[in-house]
Motif scaffolding. Structure first.
Motif, PDB file in Angstrom:
ATOM      1  N   LEU B 288       0.708  -1.758   0.116  1.00  0.00           N
ATOM      2  CA  LEU B 288      -0.027   0.364  -0.142  1.00  0.00           C
ATOM      3  C   LEU B 288       1.423   1.374   0.420  1.00  0.00           C
ATOM      4  CD1 LEU B 288      -2.960  -0.838   2.489  1.00  0.00           C
ATOM      5  CD2 LEU B 288      -2.767  -1.679   0.293  1.00  0.00           C
ATOM      6  N   PHE B 289       2.011   1.687   0.701  1.00  0.00           N
ATOM      7  CA  PHE B 289       2.904   2.265   0.751  1.00  0.00           C
ATOM      8  C   PHE B 289       3.804   2.538  -0.840  1.00  0.00           C
ATOM      9  CE2 PHE B 289       7.622   3.056   1.277  1.00  0.00           C
ATOM     10  CZ  PHE B 289       7.614   4.844   2.037  1.00  0.00           C
ATOM     11  N   GLY B 290       4.094   1.247  -1.180  1.00  0.00           N
ATOM     12  CA  GLY B 290       4.517   1.668  -2.714  1.00  0.00           C
ATOM     13  C   GLY B 290       3.802   2.200  -3.612  1.00  0.00           C
ATOM     14  N   LEU B 291       2.137   2.033  -3.389  1.00  0.00           N
ATOM     15  CA  LEU B 291       1.449   2.603  -4.286  1.00  0.00           C
ATOM     16  C   LEU B 291       0.698   4.040  -3.907  1.00  0.00           C
ATOM     17  CD1 LEU B 291      -2.039   0.068  -4.370  1.00  0.00           C
ATOM     18  CD2 LEU B 291      -0.277   0.448  -6.362  1.00  0.00           C
ATOM     19  N   THR B 292       0.961   4.583  -2.969  1.00  0.00           N
ATOM     20  CA  THR B 292       0.466   6.227  -2.094  1.00  0.00           C
ATOM     21  C   THR B 292       1.937   6.720  -2.447  1.00  0.00           C
ATOM     22  OG1 THR B 292       0.773   4.998  -0.204  1.00  0.00           O
ATOM     23  CG2 THR B 292      -1.498   5.499  -1.321  1.00  0.00           C
ATOM     24  N   PHE B 293       3.070   5.489  -2.244  1.00  0.00           N
ATOM     25  CA  PHE B 293       4.239   6.796  -2.649  1.00  0.00           C
ATOM     26  C   PHE B 293       5.045   6.860  -3.335  1.00  0.00           C
ATOM     27  CE2 PHE B 293       9.022   7.604  -1.725  1.00  0.00           C
ATOM     28  CZ  PHE B 293       8.941   7.952  -0.354  1.00  0.00           C
ATOM     29  N   GLY B 294       4.715   5.689  -4.117  1.00  0.00           N
ATOM     30  CA  GLY B 294       5.301   5.693  -5.814  1.00  0.00           C
ATOM     31  C   GLY B 294       4.177   7.077  -6.693  1.00  0.00           C
ATOM     32  N   PHE B 607      -7.017  11.035  10.691  1.00  0.00           N
ATOM     33  CA  PHE B 607      -7.070   9.523  11.486  1.00  0.00           C
ATOM     34  C   PHE B 607      -5.435   8.805  11.502  1.00  0.00           C
ATOM     35  CE2 PHE B 607     -10.780   8.840   9.357  1.00  0.00           C
ATOM     36  CZ  PHE B 607     -11.432   7.650   9.771  1.00  0.00           C
ATOM     37  N   VAL B 608      -4.462  10.348  10.914  1.00  0.00           N
ATOM     38  CA  VAL B 608      -3.177  10.401  10.410  1.00  0.00           C
ATOM     39  C   VAL B 608      -3.415  10.210  12.810  1.00  0.00           C
ATOM     40  CG1 VAL B 608      -1.102  11.592  10.836  1.00  0.00           C
ATOM     41  CG2 VAL B 608      -2.367  11.027   9.287  1.00  0.00           C
ATOM     42  N   ARG B 609      -3.897  11.361  13.892  1.00  0.00           N
ATOM     43  CA  ARG B 609      -4.033  11.682  14.775  1.00  0.00           C
ATOM     44  C   ARG B 609      -3.916  10.621  15.284  1.00  0.00           C
ATOM     45  NH1 ARG B 609      -6.770  17.308  15.113  1.00  0.00           N
ATOM     46  NH2 ARG B 609      -4.701  18.343  13.405  1.00  0.00           N
ATOM     47  N   GLN B 667      -5.204  -1.077  10.864  1.00  0.00           N
ATOM     48  CA  GLN B 667      -5.882  -1.522   9.714  1.00  0.00           C
ATOM     49  C   GLN B 667      -7.261  -1.142   9.190  1.00  0.00           C
ATOM     50  OE1 GLN B 667      -2.511  -2.557   8.409  1.00  0.00           O
ATOM     51  NE2 GLN B 667      -3.900  -2.070   6.348  1.00  0.00           N
ATOM     52  N   GLY B 668      -8.166  -1.279   9.719  1.00  0.00           N
ATOM     53  CA  GLY B 668      -9.310  -0.664   9.405  1.00  0.00           C
ATOM     54  C   GLY B 668      -8.920   1.278   9.239  1.00  0.00           C
ATOM     55  N   MET B 669      -8.453   1.878  10.381  1.00  0.00           N
ATOM     56  CA  MET B 669      -7.989   2.946  10.453  1.00  0.00           C
ATOM     57  C   MET B 669      -7.367   3.402   9.318  1.00  0.00           C
ATOM     58  SD  MET B 669      -7.684   4.603  13.948  1.00  0.00           S
ATOM     59  CE  MET B 669      -6.452   3.469  14.537  1.00  0.00           C
ATOM     60  N   ILE B 670      -6.355   2.550   8.607  1.00  0.00           N
ATOM     61  CA  ILE B 670      -5.466   3.151   7.289  1.00  0.00           C
ATOM     62  C   ILE B 670      -6.341   3.535   6.478  1.00  0.00           C
ATOM     63  CG2 ILE B 670      -3.278   2.420   6.377  1.00  0.00           C
ATOM     64  CD1 ILE B 670      -3.536   3.423   8.663  1.00  0.00           C
ATOM     65  N   CYS B 679      -0.220   9.434   3.449  1.00  0.00           N
ATOM     66  CA  CYS B 679       1.281   9.263   4.407  1.00  0.00           C
ATOM     67  C   CYS B 679       0.896   8.528   5.388  1.00  0.00           C
ATOM     68  CB  CYS B 679       1.961  11.244   5.071  1.00  0.00           C
ATOM     69  SG  CYS B 679       0.287  10.943   6.457  1.00  0.00           S
ATOM     70  N   LEU B 680      -0.833   8.224   5.254  1.00  0.00           N
ATOM     71  CA  LEU B 680      -0.777   6.742   6.483  1.00  0.00           C
ATOM     72  C   LEU B 680      -0.565   5.850   6.277  1.00  0.00           C
ATOM     73  CD1 LEU B 680      -2.811   7.164   8.858  1.00  0.00           C
ATOM     74  CD2 LEU B 680      -4.418   6.926   7.705  1.00  0.00           C
TER      75      LEU B 680
END
Lengths: 213, 955
Positions: B288-294, B607-609, B667-670, B679-680
């Motif tokens: 997921l990080f790769g997707l959003t980041f990239g 959500f981040v907080r 994970q649900g919050m993410i 950035c989540l």
């Protein structure tokens, strides 16, 4: 194998990979990788070929035998000192089943050791696991699990403490129940395929019949 | 000279079960004769000797049982071989007479076919033993090869052109046969590890098979094809090696393997299952990080307009003073808020940079793809787990499972082992008591009352926590309206803190409550899990509802701001030149431009907080609840009035269910928040990474093994199901906001559109040919979609029905099997009686020698364990030919027989000669019935190594 070469020969390694469910790292981890004390006299230059592989099996050997660990047998008492087996109530049976020793002292060669690890590895199929489980549980080696085997099995499972033992009535009841469930052909014993039938339905056999180094 | 070398391997292969000196001597002799003719044979022969030696060694291990069983078969085989060889020699002698050779060949072939068939029957009857079957297979193969080779030999000798055998055309048929054999060998190599043999035996078989394959693979092609074939073979070999190396590499790349193994050996598989789950989550979050980041963050940072170029990309004037304060950044406002981390920073330009990267589209697709990917992976894992579990009837093997599968072989720690012993003993006792009397209820009214009370209390707690959160969120809105600057840290973080604290203390409360109920531990665990789940869910949804309220408020605010904007713009222009149409736009610092509230960024921030504060609480809980407690117990135990280690505080246990639930909700919050805060996933990856190390350390350092050691796999899919549920629930609000709330007018990639998903239709319009848009329009009209949904529902219904019927069929088969087994037993008893009578007066027409042998075997088998009816069954079957060959009796016989004959004693326990021996060479059946209809009739092939579990065993 073994001899003067310090590591497991490449081809043997390949063959072991072909024949077991272990991968290269696992074999090496389990494998003897001598070279530690021997290389020292030549000067401190070499040594410690791979200290990560310098593991398990050769650790069980006395120092002078480590060089040809592939051809040496480790006595049972040494095998049982492995932490992975120490707490296992079936340790003696496991040694017995996997040992190829002719004189019945349940000592293990490196290949036996690999065999054992392969069966207990993650990747091994449920079929082969259950096969060996059956042999481990078959205390008198007669090819079927009868009442006596089951009794011994229960005693193994309930531990050493006297108060933990089941009473004879409970034991009888338990064994009767087990036979009632699994002895499909009603001959008073459980044979391999009945055993496998039961095991194959069990959700957590494969995940718990596992030993990792 | 491939053909001439062939004997070497085929013989070697054969040798693995034909461990007979006499035989080998004969072969050597023959070999020797061949050697005068062809020098090249010398090499193969030595190899053969080698292989033979090894093979003999391997064979000896099973010698005990094999010997007897096979003796008859071997003898026959040997005879045949002798004959065959004689034929071959004859053929080679009479070089000038090809016709004779051919005749010979034909003869031999038919003979061999016969014998093979016979062997097959005998073999099948003899062994339900799997191992032997394998042997036999190899044996047969060997024979076939030999036959092949002999044929070729003869042909060669017949034509008298030994030397140019390479050019001699191989007939299609032979080629095909050879190919088949090579394939079979390959298969053998691939499946060798599945055989329960000793390593030595496996090694020798492997080497032989490899030699064979190596030699004949090259011979298969001819002419031009040969080179290509060799090339292909080489490439496949390389490919295999590469694959293996890659596998090795892959396993080497699995992180934390050693850590988890260590935990496994200390705490059993259940605790380790949490860490494996954590690692799995880590993997998903990495993707997921790769997707959003990239696809979102990096392109925007590199190619989008830089910071300060637009109002949405600038910190407003009012906040500038505090924008770099740590407190502000920690709160994810200030500079953090106006950065790629949040939704509001992104511009609504259709394409950015020289790559013409479609930013809004990419943003939208990544958001959707994140959720889609998560669904896919969770469901796939669930399906795989379900396959492994195999389903089946749950309770029918209750006791057997307890007995055979309850030990966790991973346990390497004596203390854990003791706990495990205790728990197994208890479970045995419980099971027995439950069986004996269906649960005696001492005071049913009291128990009922207590349970109702407990549930009432739990509900109160849930409602209370829900209300508390709602109240707090409302209050925080009030604070926000009045301006947060006037309040301290607590007021600002109230919501998150309250939620975390509730998550921390309520489970403990539930634990206390559940002690009222007096449930069985397993049921209690389920209740506990259910309550915690409800708590978390309630909290999350209260939070979301409160958030929705806030969004609505912001939307109201936005309208006002929009109105003010026009006034502001007008005033801006009014202040300068009235005819503004041609004049350059007035330069206003983007920081001074008034702007809307941008609810999306607000949601993302929340959500981040929440995630951050949740992480912090978890870590603090670990440090205080586990570490400090352990330190206290450890060191104050020396100077305390009671035993702290075994008394009240003691060390903590690892709370698997709580931890797993925490992970799942996190994970649900993410999933919910990552659309508004790209950035989540990054934060979550960081969190999982650190918590892996921290928790591993905490577990090994301050926890004790559980008293009730559960096993993992049962709950695996349970966790997955929860994860799926949470995923579904967290998708709902995200999708709702995307679909039905208009995006803010001045921030984010979708500003200016009435709905976010319009970006799709926009792309269709601009970037695709018009016909595509039309097709898409047709495809998405309800007239097509509704039938499609209907079709899916129907197919689900159909599959469901089929699976149900399969289950029923399973049960049915089982019943049948049982009744057959019983019938079988009865029949066997009768037979045993009859055969006892007949043993005194046998009328078989079998050759005396084998009869004697059979009789002896029969007797010995009967002696050795007269307990086993089954052995009697088989032995006696042979004693009673009429019955055995009567076709009516075949069917009921096979299950039992195969069940019984299945076990390979494997060299150990040689005291037992399994009954099949007598069947392999039955004394009873006279001539025509041949070896009778063996109990292990081909129709029931026994359990193959790779066969699926369950009822298929009993086909």
């Amino acid at each position: 194998m073994g001899g003067s070469s310090s590591l497991l020969p490449q081809e043997a390694l390949g063959e072991y990979q072909e024949l077991t469910f272990l991968n290269k790292q696992e074999i090496l981890l389990a494998a003897p990788a001598p070279g530690l004390p021997r290389a020292l006299p030549h000067g401190g230059a070499v040594v410690f070929a791979s200290s990560s592989a310098y593991k398990r099996f050769s650790e069980l050997l006395p120092r002078e035998q480590r060089e040809n660990a592939c051809s040496v047998r480790v006595p049972k008492s040494q095998i049982l000192t492995l932490p992975e087996l120490r707490a296992n109530p079936f340790q003696h049976r496991i040694c017995h089943v996997f040992s190829t020793s002719e004189d019945g002292d349940d000592s293990m060669s490196f290949e036996d050791f690999l065999d054992m690890l392969s069966v207990f590895s993650d990747a091994a199929t449920s079929d082969i696991k259950s096969r060996y489980a059956f042999r481990i549980f078959d205390f008198d080696d007669d090819g079927v699990l009868d009442g006596k085997d089951l009794e011994k099995l229960v005693n193994c499972l309930t531990g050493q403490g006297e108060e933990a033992r089941l009473s004879s009535i409970e034991m009888e009841q338990l064994i009767r129940n087990v036979l009632e469930e699994s002895d499909i052909d009603k001959d008073g014993t459980i044979n391999l395929s009945e055993f496998q039938h039961v095991i194959s339905r069990s959700p957590d056999f494969v995940s718990s019949f596992k030993i990792v180094l | 000279m491939p053909k001439n070398e062939k004997p070497a391997t085929s013989e070697g292969n054969d040798g693995s079960d034909v461990n007979n000196e006499e035989d080998s001597a004969a072969e050597n002799q023959e070999n020797g004769r061949g050697a005068d003719k062809e020098r090249k044979r010398a090499k193969p022969r030595t190899r053969r000797g080698h292989a033979r030696g090894r093979a003999r060694h391997g064979g000896e291990e099973d010698g005990d049982d094999e010997d007897g069983t096979r003796r008859a078969g071997q003898r026959r085989q040997r005879n045949r071989r002798g004959r065959g060889r004689a034929g071959g020699n004859e053929g080679s002698d009479s070089e000038g007479d090809p016709t004779k050779a051919r005749k010979n060949q034909a003869n031999q072939k038919s003979k061999e076919d016969d014998e093979q068939e016979e062997d097959e029957k005998g073999g099948k009857s003899g062994k339900g033993k799997n191992e032997k079957k394998q042997d036999k297979k190899a044996d047969k193969k060997g024979k076939k090869e030999k036959a092949n080779k002999k044929k070729k030999d003869k042909k060669k000798s017949g034509s008298g052109s030994d030397s140019d055998s390479e050019e001699e055309p191989i007939t299609e048929e032979e080629l095909a046969k050879l190919k088949e054999e090579v394939e079979e060998k390959k298969k053998l190599i691939a499946t060798l590890r599945n055989k329960p043999w000793k390593m030595k035996k496996k090694l020798s078989v492997l080497k032989e098979a490899q030699l064979f394959v190596e030699k004949f693979e090259g011979a298969l092609g001819k002419g031009k094809g040969k080179k290509f074939y060799a090339y292909k073979v080489m490439m496949t070999k390389k490919w295999m090696k590469f694959q293996r190396d890659f596998e090795n590499f892959k396993t080497a790349c699995i992180p934390w393997e050693m850590k988890i193994k260590e935990i496994e050996s200390h705490f059993g598989s259940s605790v380790a299952s949490y860490f494996i789950f954590l690692r799995w989550m880590y993997g998903i979050n990495m993707i997921l990080f790769g997707l959003t980041f990239g696809l979102v963050m990096v392109p925007e940072a590199l190619m989008g307009k830089p910071y300060g170029s637009l109002p949405r990309k600038t910190v407003p004037r009012a906040e500038e003073a505090t924008a770099m304060n740590f407190a502000t950044l920690w709160d994810f406002s200030g500079f953090a808020q106006y950065s790629v981390l949040f939704y509001g920073y992104y511009n609504n330009q259709r394409t950015i940079g020289w790559l013409k990267f479609r930013m809004p589209l990419s943003y939208f697709l990544v958001g959707v793809g994140t959720i889609g990917y998560s669904f896919m992976i969770v469901i796939r894992t669930m399906a795989r787990n379900a396959n492994e579990e195999g389903g089946g009837d749950d309770t029918s093997f209750n006791f057997s499972w307890k007995m055979f599968t309850s030990w966790d072989y991973l346990i390497g720690n004596p203390e854990t082992a003791d706990n495990k012993f205790a728990s197994i003993t208890t479970s045995f006792k419980e099971a027995i008591v439950e069986e004996q009397e269906s649960r005696k209820e001492e005071n049913i009214h009291l128990t009922r009352f207590l349970r109702v009370l407990a549930n009432f209390l739990a509900l109160c707690t849930l409602a209370g926590s829900g209300y508390l959160i709602f109240f707090v969120v409302r209050r925080s809105q009030k604070f926000a309206l009045e301006g947060l600057e006037n309040y301290g840290w607590w007021e600002r973080n109230e919501v998150n803190m309250v939620m975390s604290l509730l998550g921390m203390f309520c489970p403990t409360l539930f634990d206390v409550i559940s002690s009222l109920e007096n449930y069985h531990p397993r049921i209690a665990l389920r209740w506990q899990l259910g309550r915690i789940f409800a708590l978390f869910l309630g909290n999350l949804y209260t939070f979301i509802i409160a958030l929705m309220d806030e969004i609505n408020l912001k939307l109201e605010e936005e309208k006002i701001v929009k109105y003010n904007m026009t006034i502001w713009e007008a005033s801006l222009y009014n202040g300068t030149i009235p005819e503004n149409s041609t004049a350059p736009p007035i330069q206003v610092d983007p920081a001074d431009v008034p702007r809307g509230p941008c609810w999306e960024t607000m949601v993302g921030q929340e959500f981040v907080r929440l995630t951050v504060s949740d992480t912090m609480t978890t870590y603090i809980t670990i440090l205080i609840g586990d570490f400090l407690r352990a330190v206290f117990v450890r060191f104050f135990n020396y100077c305390w009035c009671w035993d702290l280690e075994y008394g009240f505080p003691s060390y903590s246990e690892f709370d698997i269910s709580g931890n797993v639930l925490g992970l799942i909700f996190n994970q649900g919050m993410i999933w919910m928040g990552s659309f508004y805060a790209p950035c989540l996933p990054a934060i979550n990856v960081f969190r999982l990474h650190t918590s892996m190390y921290l928790q591993c350390w905490a577990v090994m350092c301050c926890n004790v093994p559980q008293e009730r050691v559960f096993k993992a796999s049962r709950s695996n899919n349970f966790y997955m199901a929860m994860l799926l549920f949470i995923l579904f629930l967290s998708t709902l609000p995200a999708v709702y906001t995307i679909v039905s709330i208009p995006p803010s007018f001045d921030c984010g990639p979708f500003s200016g559109k009435t709905r976010m998903f319009e970006v799709i239709s926009e792309t269709l319009e601009h970037d695709f040919p018009s016909w595509f848009g039309k097709v898409f329009g047709y495809a998405s009209n309800p007239g097509l979609i509704l039938p499609f949904i209907l079709l899916m529902v129907l197919s689900i219904y159909y599959l469901n029905a089929t699976s149900k019927s399969y289950k029923e069929a399973n049960l049915e088969l089982k019943k049948k099997l049982q009744s057959q087994a019983e019938e079988n037993k009865r029949r066997n008893k009768q037979k045993a009686q009859k055969s006892n009578e007949q043993e005194e007066n046998p009328f078989e027409t079998e050759p005396p020698q084998s009869k004697q042998k059979g009789g002896k075997q029969d007797e010995s088998a009967a002696n050795q364990d007269n307990k086993k009816e089954q052995s009697g069954n088989e032995a006696k079957t042979t004693g009673q030919p009429q019955e055995a060959s009567a076709s009516s009796s075949q069917k009921p016989q096979h299950p039992g027989a195969a069940l019984n004959g299945h076990y390979p004693p494997q060299g150990r326990g040689g005291n037992l000669l399994p009954p099949p021996i007598a069947v392999t060479r039955p004394p009873g059946p006279s001539g025509y019935a041949a070896p009778g209809y063996p109990p292990g009739h081909p129709r029931f092939p026994g359990v193959q190594p790779g066969m699926p579990r369950g009822p298929p065993h009993y086909r």
